[in-house]
Design a protein around this motif. Structure first.
Motif, mmCIF file in Angstrom:
data_model
loop_
_atom_site.group_PDB
_atom_site.id
_atom_site.type_symbol
_atom_site.label_atom_id
_atom_site.label_comp_id
_atom_site.label_asym_id
_atom_site.label_seq_id
_atom_site.Cartn_x
_atom_site.Cartn_y
_atom_site.Cartn_z
ATOM 1 N N ALA A 58 0.828 -1.211 0.000
ATOM 2 C CA ALA A 58 0.000 0.000 0.000
ATOM 3 C C ALA A 58 0.859 1.256 0.000
ATOM 4 C CB ALA A 58 -0.935 -0.008 1.202
ATOM 5 N N LYS A 59 1.948 1.243 0.761
ATOM 6 C CA LYS A 59 2.838 2.406 0.800
ATOM 7 C C LYS A 59 3.486 2.645 -0.558
ATOM 8 C CE LYS A 59 3.943 2.138 5.721
ATOM 9 N NZ LYS A 59 4.977 1.877 6.725
ATOM 10 N N ILE A 60 3.845 1.567 -1.245
ATOM 11 C CA ILE A 60 4.417 1.706 -2.588
ATOM 12 C C ILE A 60 3.369 2.258 -3.539
ATOM 13 C CG2 ILE A 60 5.340 0.422 -4.563
ATOM 14 C CD1 ILE A 60 6.598 -1.521 -2.461
ATOM 15 N N ALA A 61 2.124 1.770 -3.425
ATOM 16 C CA ALA A 61 1.042 2.214 -4.311
ATOM 17 C C ALA A 61 0.670 3.673 -4.073
ATOM 18 C CB ALA A 61 -0.182 1.325 -4.126
ATOM 19 N N LEU A 62 0.892 4.179 -2.871
ATOM 20 C CA LEU A 62 0.570 5.577 -2.553
ATOM 21 C C LEU A 62 1.471 6.571 -3.273
ATOM 22 C CD1 LEU A 62 -0.082 5.372 1.285
ATOM 23 C CD2 LEU A 62 -1.745 6.018 -0.458
ATOM 24 N N ASP A 63 2.683 6.164 -3.626
ATOM 25 C CA ASP A 63 3.630 7.072 -4.284
ATOM 26 C C ASP A 63 3.042 7.614 -5.583
ATOM 27 O OD1 ASP A 63 5.545 6.817 -2.327
ATOM 28 O OD2 ASP A 63 6.629 5.193 -3.349
ATOM 29 N N GLY A 64 3.109 8.908 -5.739
ATOM 30 C CA GLY A 64 2.626 9.553 -6.958
ATOM 31 C C GLY A 64 1.132 9.822 -6.965
ATOM 32 N N THR A 65 0.452 9.620 -5.832
ATOM 33 C CA THR A 65 -0.980 9.912 -5.743
ATOM 34 C C THR A 65 -1.191 11.067 -4.771
ATOM 35 O OG1 THR A 65 -1.437 8.445 -3.870
ATOM 36 C CG2 THR A 65 -1.507 7.450 -6.083
ATOM 37 N N PRO A 66 -2.364 11.673 -4.761
ATOM 38 C CA PRO A 66 -2.620 12.752 -3.795
ATOM 39 C C PRO A 66 -2.653 12.267 -2.342
ATOM 40 C CG PRO A 66 -4.279 12.735 -5.540
ATOM 41 C CD PRO A 66 -3.446 11.521 -5.725
ATOM 42 N N PHE A 67 -2.643 10.957 -2.138
ATOM 43 C CA PHE A 67 -2.769 10.396 -0.799
ATOM 44 C C PHE A 67 -1.430 9.930 -0.211
ATOM 45 C CE2 PHE A 67 -6.723 9.573 -3.143
ATOM 46 C CZ PHE A 67 -7.588 10.346 -2.378
ATOM 47 N N GLU A 68 -0.315 10.387 -0.756
ATOM 48 C CA GLU A 68 1.016 9.970 -0.289
ATOM 49 C C GLU A 68 1.212 10.194 1.213
ATOM 50 O OE1 GLU A 68 4.505 10.526 -3.306
ATOM 51 O OE2 GLU A 68 3.172 12.272 -3.462
ATOM 52 N N HIS A 69 0.615 11.233 1.734
ATOM 53 C CA HIS A 69 0.797 11.591 3.141
ATOM 54 C C HIS A 69 0.120 10.614 4.114
ATOM 55 C CE1 HIS A 69 -2.767 13.589 1.565
ATOM 56 N NE2 HIS A 69 -3.279 13.453 2.764
ATOM 57 N N LEU A 70 -0.590 9.614 3.606
ATOM 58 C CA LEU A 70 -1.245 8.628 4.464
ATOM 59 C C LEU A 70 -0.335 7.460 4.846
ATOM 60 C CD1 LEU A 70 -4.784 8.305 2.845
ATOM 61 C CD2 LEU A 70 -4.140 9.551 4.907
ATOM 62 N N ALA A 71 0.870 7.424 4.320
ATOM 63 C CA ALA A 71 1.763 6.280 4.517
ATOM 64 C C ALA A 71 1.986 5.948 5.990
ATOM 65 C CB ALA A 71 3.092 6.530 3.821
ATOM 66 N N ASP A 72 1.989 6.952 6.860
ATOM 67 C CA ASP A 72 2.245 6.687 8.276
ATOM 68 C C ASP A 72 1.096 5.953 8.968
ATOM 69 O OD1 ASP A 72 0.726 9.042 7.923
ATOM 70 O OD2 ASP A 72 1.219 9.726 9.947
#
Length: 172
Positions: A58-72
């Motif tokens: 999921a953290k890898i998939a978040l890269d390049g999306t508006p939701f990158e800041h949700l990784a934590d």
């Protein structure tokens, strides 16, 4: 899970994040298969989706999306609810978490705006887009109905007065 399966899963998650307006991150400790299936059905009916995820993918998939800041938020037994409707995923996730304590809303995001659990709960309580449209139509129609009633009232009163005079003349 083999590497091609992981790449496929990351691509699917990345596409879901790219198309979404709202992402709700949850912990789903101890949910049975039947409970997850029921929750997915409710999400589907609302136009959203619910996916149990591997945190690293999921953290890898978040890269390049508006939701990158949700990784934590991706720690522990994580699942995500995603929808293009800005309220649907939040409404179903919060409603389900109120009935079943095994699902806990951690937070999420609407576009680039990060939301904590309390903000997701507040968002879930907002009326849907269709409800808002109905209220707007009602507000617009109400003055027109009142104007029509006011305009018809003098004519109706005049007709009753004339009928009363006619009845009086016939009686005499």
């Amino acid at each position: 899970m083999r590497r091609p399966q992981k790449e496929e899963k990351v691509a699917a998650l990345h596409e879901a994040f790219g198309a979404a307006h709202l992402v709700v991150v949850t912990h789903q400790t101890g949910l049975t298969v039947a409970e997850v299936t029921a929750l997915r059905g409710q999400m589907r009916e609302a136009g959203a989706s619910f996916t149990v995820t591997k945190n690293r993918l999921a953290k890898i998939a978040l890269d390049g999306t508006p939701f990158e800041h949700l990784a934590d938020l991706f720690n522990g037994p994580t699942a995500i609810a995603v929808s293009s409707d800005p309220v649907a995923a939040a409404r179903v996730a919060v409603g389900y978490s109120e009935k079943n304590t095994k699902l806990k809303v951690l937070g999420g995001a609407m576009g680039s705006q990060k939301l904590n659990a309390d903000e997701i709960i507040a968002l879930a309580k907002l009326p849907s887009l269709d409800e808002l449209r109905g209220k707007i139509v009602g507000v617009i129609q109400t003055p027109a109905t009142r104007i029509a009633g006011v305009l018809q009232a003098p004519g109706g009163q005049m007709a009753r007065v004339l009928k009363a005079y006619a009845d009086k003349d016939q009686a005499a």
